[in-house]
Enzyme design. Sequence first.
Site: not given
Length: 295
Positions: A75, A232, A236, A259
């Site tokens: 973030h 969001h 990321d 991720h």
Amino acid sequence: MKQQTIAKKVELVGIGLHKGVPVKMTLEPLDENCRIHFYRSDVGVSIPLNPENVVDTTMATVIAKEQYKISTIEHLLSAIHAYGIDNLKITLDNEEVPIMDGSSIGYCMLLEEAGILKQSSPKKILKIKTPIEVKEGDKFVRFEPNDACIFDFSIHFPHPAIGTQSYKFKFSTKNYKEEIARARTFGFLSEVQYLRSIGLALGGSLDNAIVLDDTTILNKEGLRYKEEFVRHKILDAIGDMSLLGIPLLGAYVSYAGSHKLNHLLTKKLFENSNAFEILESEESQKIYEYALQNA
């Protein structure tokens, strides 16, 4: 297009999302060509930002040197990248970046308080030349050639509050602050007990995440954007792509990316030198600047 750092030192104190412990974070200017470095003041260890230092992507992006980790960096890095900052020292007195409100808007405000300082060395740009992709089942993340900087993301969750969402974001600092920065991380109440049993989500609450039960959103204020969940994911992805260490000119396209897949994509890109080129000339940088100004 010159490199940038911040104009003055700034700091804040918050808690980590997963460990739930207080942490003090300080941002300081760095000279040109120094790039972005994390520093653990409690153990005296510096960790440069690059894909080789990523050690975990289970619930967040985690970097480490030896046994010393810094977790949940995405973030903060998303905001740093959005403001075009190339050189920065990030000091923490614990192992996790503060979660703030679960979005990156607090970091945007901190960077604006610090101010942006232009430096003398030219900014390098990474231009995607050929598509490159990482897949896991039906999930994928991909780079594609493009004359702009694009993040195009789709997700599907079998939950009535989410369902299928898609969002295409054309990158600029202004667009980022308006369209992406306020999108919060999210999680499911059914997973909280398990996560806490393995030492994660200890600092999570309705103040720093969207929480969903089996049918609805538990946050009384509701959503900040109609597509807050997929926005969001873009937040990321921008943070994870900052591990490239250089601004991207091209399209990032994903379905249900993570991720883990983001990290594998950055590694695969650098293993395929024919898939990209580094732009350093004044003319090529004008192309990138034009792309941002017309986002």
